[in-house]
Motif scaffolding. Structure first.
Motif, PDB file in Angstrom:
ATOM      1  N   ALA A  58       0.829  -1.220   0.000  1.00 55.40           N
ATOM      2  CA  ALA A  58       0.000   0.000   0.000  1.00 55.40           C
ATOM      3  C   ALA A  58       0.861   1.268   0.000  1.00 55.40           C
ATOM      4  N   ALA A  59       0.217   2.378  -0.302  1.00 60.36           N
ATOM      5  CA  ALA A  59       0.889   3.680  -0.319  1.00 60.36           C
ATOM      6  C   ALA A  59       1.396   4.045   1.074  1.00 60.36           C
ATOM      7  N   GLY A  60       2.507   4.766   1.106  1.00 60.88           N
ATOM      8  CA  GLY A  60       3.020   5.303   2.369  1.00 60.88           C
ATOM      9  C   GLY A  60       4.259   4.601   2.872  1.00 60.88           C
ATOM     10  N   GLY A  82       4.779   6.400  -3.126  1.00 62.11           N
ATOM     11  CA  GLY A  82       4.089   7.645  -2.751  1.00 62.11           C
ATOM     12  C   GLY A  82       3.338   7.451  -1.437  1.00 62.11           C
ATOM     13  N   SER A  83       2.453   8.383  -1.065  1.00 68.15           N
ATOM     14  CA  SER A  83       1.921   9.453  -1.886  1.00 68.15           C
ATOM     15  C   SER A  83       2.980  10.529  -2.112  1.00 68.15           C
ATOM     16  N   VAL A  84       3.093  10.915  -3.400  1.00 68.30           N
ATOM     17  CA  VAL A  84       4.014  11.983  -3.743  1.00 68.30           C
ATOM     18  C   VAL A  84       3.217  13.273  -3.933  1.00 68.30           C
ATOM     19  N   GLY A 276      -6.585  -2.576   4.288  1.00 72.37           N
ATOM     20  CA  GLY A 276      -6.947  -2.301   5.685  1.00 72.37           C
ATOM     21  C   GLY A 276      -6.999  -3.586   6.494  1.00 72.37           C
ATOM     22  N   GLY A 277      -5.950  -3.799   7.259  1.00 72.55           N
ATOM     23  CA  GLY A 277      -5.957  -4.902   8.224  1.00 72.55           C
ATOM     24  C   GLY A 277      -5.823  -6.287   7.636  1.00 72.55           C
ATOM     25  N   ILE A 278      -5.345  -6.405   6.422  1.00 73.91           N
ATOM     26  CA  ILE A 278      -5.157  -7.752   5.843  1.00 73.91           C
ATOM     27  C   ILE A 278      -3.826  -8.319   6.342  1.00 73.91           C
ATOM     28  N   TYR A 298      -0.056  -2.923   4.435  1.00 73.68           N
ATOM     29  CA  TYR A 298       0.969  -2.041   4.974  1.00 73.68           C
ATOM     30  C   TYR A 298       1.327  -2.500   6.388  1.00 73.68           C
ATOM     31  N   THR A 299       0.370  -2.345   7.340  1.00 70.82           N
ATOM     32  CA  THR A 299       0.682  -2.604   8.747  1.00 70.82           C
ATOM     33  C   THR A 299       1.113  -4.056   8.987  1.00 70.82           C
ATOM     34  N   SER A 300       0.487  -5.001   8.313  1.00 71.98           N
ATOM     35  CA  SER A 300       0.872  -6.411   8.499  1.00 71.98           C
ATOM     36  C   SER A 300       2.308  -6.630   8.042  1.00 71.98           C
TER      37      SER A 300
END
Ligand code: FMN
Length: 337
Positions: A58-60, A82-84, A276-278, A298-300
């Motif tokens: 994911a972005a970020g 990105g996000s750019v 989100g939360g995967i 992202y977070t995972s």
């Protein structure tokens, strides 16, 4: 062997301040890893683009396009850079990331730090790509967003427009129906790549209605899909800004609800990118059964490390074989069709 290094690295990173850990990863993530992740039934076609699998970063995570060589070698179908922003931006003061390890979640108030598009593109030129690439863009005005779109479009397979940053003053300006109407009209004049818009989780009645308006404008203006979702606005007194966006496991059920709503209401006519939360193959399969064609993490990835992409893909492949699906398209929207 990779798993062994991954466990040691994750242990040390979990002891460090979240942003220092990220800076450390940036310093070491310079090379291609010899990962193997070819799963015959996971390839999927998104309009004219062939993906080796539906899993994306994911972005970020790689805001300034500094780690594409490394990240794209980990097995992802595509990476989002990105996000750019059009011009450099320092973002909010630190601390701006707080981890909640017990909940496998975190809150950030980064405020879209960016080196700006010029440096972003020069970083990108130095990278090698082993997967497809999406570029996430964000801006405060229609002119800025359209200019950015034109500058980055030829460098990516997909463009994702971030309409939903909870951590900047104007971060959600274009999620407003009237503003998105104007933005989507201007975008439709320059659009030349598969384009997604990224929205917040839909929690209440007002947000649900708003998301449906955004979805119908996307269909009207030939915008290909929606990334659902960005982080959920929440308070945390430990952040310098005292509030931020929640990501990780705690976001999963809202993500699923948003994906399902968008898929049902558009009769599957828009592409949906679940985010989100995967954390597991099971989470990803649920998102796809509720209508997502692709999904992002992202977070995972932060909590579980670099062997996670392969683990998730292996699990989905097993599911498909065990349940005798012939390909991923049969899974998308399975519960709803
Ligand atoms: C530290 C951090 C920075 C982020 N930066 C961006 C960003 O620049 N642009 C964007 O669209 N989303 C950004 N996100 C949101 C993620 O892309 C994703 O939508 C969100 O974290 C939910 O997915 P997850 O639960 O898998 O983390 C960021 C998230 C985190 C945790």
């Amino acid at each position: 062997m990779l798993g062994y290094y991954d466990i040691i690295l994750r242990y040390f990173l979990s002891k460090m301040d979240a942003e220092k850990a990220h800076e450390f990863v940036k310093k070491i993530a310079k090379f291609k890893l010899p990962t193997r992740s070819n799963f015959d039934k996971l390839n999927i076609r998104i309009k004219n683009i062939e993906l080796k699998n539906p899993l994306a970063l994911a972005a970020g995570f790689d805001k300034d396009a500094e780690m594409i060589t490394f990240l794209s070698s980990l097995g992802f179908g595509y990476i989002t850079a990105g996000s750019v922003l059009l011009r450099p931006n320092r973002g909010n003061p630190k601390p701006r990331i707080i981890r909640y390890p017990g909940y496998k979640s975190m809150t950030n108030s980064m405020g879209l730090p960016s080196v700006g598009v010029e440096k972003f593109l020069s970083n990108l030129k130095k990278q090698r790509k082993f997967s497809r690439l999406s570029i996430s863009i964000a801006g405060n005005t229609i002119e800025e967003i359209v200019k950015l779109y034109n500058l980055v479009a030829d460098h990516a397979d997909f463009i994702e427009i971030n309409l939903s940053c909870p951590n900047t003053e104007n971060g959600r300006l274009f999620q407003d129906k009237e503003n998105f109407d104007k933005l989507s009209l201007e975008l439709s004049k320059v659009k030349r790549k598969i384009t997604f818009v990224k929205v917040s989780p839909s929690i209440g009645k007002k947000e649900i209605e708003n998301h449906l308006d955004i979805a119908s404008l996307c269909m009207k203006r030939n915008i290909d899909g929606i990334t659902a979702v960005n982080t959920l606005p929440i308070k945390d007194a430990k952040l310098s800004t005292k509030q931020g966006g929640l990501s990780g496991k705690m976001l999963f059920s809202w993500m699923l609800k948003t994906v399902r709503l968008l898929y049902e209401e558009t009769n599957g006519k828009l592409l949906i990118n679940a985010c989100g939360g995967i954390f597991t193959a099971e989470d990803a399969i649920k998102a796809m059964m509720n209508g997502a064609s692709t999904f992002q993490i992202y977070t995972s990835f932060v909590y579980e490390g670099i062997s996670l992409p392969n683990k998730i893909l292996k699990g989905i492949n097993q599911f498909i074989n065990y349940n005798k699906f012939s390909n991923l398209n049969e899974v998308i929207g399975y519960k709803i069709k």
